[in-house]
Design a protein around this motif. Structure first.
Motif, mmCIF file in Angstrom:
data_model
loop_
_atom_site.group_PDB
_atom_site.id
_atom_site.type_symbol
_atom_site.label_atom_id
_atom_site.label_comp_id
_atom_site.label_asym_id
_atom_site.label_seq_id
_atom_site.Cartn_x
_atom_site.Cartn_y
_atom_site.Cartn_z
ATOM 1 N N VAL A 1 0.445 6.117 -6.989
ATOM 2 C CA VAL A 1 -0.777 6.575 -7.662
ATOM 3 C C VAL A 1 -1.009 8.053 -7.357
ATOM 4 N N VAL A 2 -0.820 8.417 -6.108
ATOM 5 C CA VAL A 2 -0.991 9.809 -5.685
ATOM 6 C C VAL A 2 0.069 10.679 -6.366
ATOM 7 N N PRO B 1 0.806 -1.228 0.000
ATOM 8 C CA PRO B 1 0.000 0.000 0.000
ATOM 9 C C PRO B 1 0.838 1.278 0.000
ATOM 10 N N ILE B 2 1.939 1.267 0.738
ATOM 11 C CA ILE B 2 2.801 2.448 0.732
ATOM 12 C C ILE B 2 3.405 2.634 -0.656
ATOM 13 N N ASP B 3 3.799 1.538 -1.292
ATOM 14 C CA ASP B 3 4.299 1.596 -2.663
ATOM 15 C C ASP B 3 3.244 2.204 -3.588
ATOM 16 N N LYS B 4 1.984 1.926 -3.319
ATOM 17 C CA LYS B 4 0.913 2.429 -4.180
ATOM 18 C C LYS B 4 0.635 3.911 -3.966
ATOM 19 N N ILE C 1 -7.054 7.754 -1.655
ATOM 20 C CA ILE C 1 -6.019 6.742 -1.910
ATOM 21 C C ILE C 1 -4.844 6.958 -0.960
ATOM 22 N N ALA C 2 -4.429 8.208 -0.819
ATOM 23 C CA ALA C 2 -3.312 8.511 0.084
ATOM 24 C C ALA C 2 -3.654 8.113 1.516
ATOM 25 N N VAL D 1 -0.263 13.950 -9.026
ATOM 26 C CA VAL D 1 0.362 15.256 -8.789
ATOM 27 C C VAL D 1 1.358 15.582 -9.900
ATOM 28 N N PHE D 2 2.230 14.634 -10.254
ATOM 29 C CA PHE D 2 3.219 14.873 -11.301
ATOM 30 C C PHE D 2 2.551 15.124 -12.653
ATOM 31 N N ALA D 3 1.444 14.416 -12.938
ATOM 32 C CA ALA D 3 0.736 14.610 -14.210
ATOM 33 C C ALA D 3 0.184 16.025 -14.308
ATOM 34 N N VAL D 4 -0.306 16.546 -13.202
ATOM 35 C CA VAL D 4 -0.814 17.916 -13.188
ATOM 36 C C VAL D 4 0.335 18.911 -13.342
#
Length: 145
Positions: A108-109, A102-105, A134-135, A113-116
């Motif tokens: 997704v967060v 889950p921490i690896d996931k 998700i975070a 952020v990077f996509a924005v």
């Protein structure tokens, strides 16, 4: 082609299922081996399987037809993937799969952020709420009480 096979959602769900299996298989696999060496074995297997897939489906492309920009970004992506795998296997060696994954996931967060920030993508309010959930979920699952 079946519409499910042409759907990004289908492939994303399949990716999630395989990622879940990766965590379970890797946790057992790193039990009696150095995590970096385990990553090397995993990478060699991935290369072999992809080689067979590319050959069987005749998808090979002339390397000279790939632009410098593409080479650069694929190189950066490969380096980031390698670093991620090394860190992931080390975390699995040291921690519980149910907490490491889950921490690896949280990736997704970070992708959102990077996509924005870097790609100029836009997320709606509902999208941002999902990112926050998700975070929060990843942190709650990863937290060892």
């Amino acid at each position: 082609m079946n519409s499910a096979f042409a759907s990004w959602q289908f492939w994303a769900l399949l990716s999630a299922a395989f990622a879940a299996l990766t965590a379970i298989f890797a946790k057992v696999g790193v039990e009696n081996v150095n995590s970096d060496f385990a990553t090397l074995i995993r990478t060699a297997i991935i290369l072999a399987v992809l080689g067979v897939i590319i050959a069987a489906t005749r998808q090979f492309q002339p390397l000279g037809n790939i632009s410098v920009k593409t080479w650069g970004f694929l190189t950066l992506s490969g380096l980031a993937t390698g670093a991620s795998w090394l860190c992931y296997f080390r975390a699995l060696k040291l921690g519980n799969a149910a907490q490491v994954a889950p921490i690896d996931k949280l990736s997704v967060v970070l992708v959102a952020v990077f996509a924005v920030v870097f790609l100029g993508e836009r997320l709606s309010g509902a999208n941002w709420l999902g990112v926050v959930l998700i975070a929060a979920g990843a942190v709650l699952i990863g937290y060892k009480a």
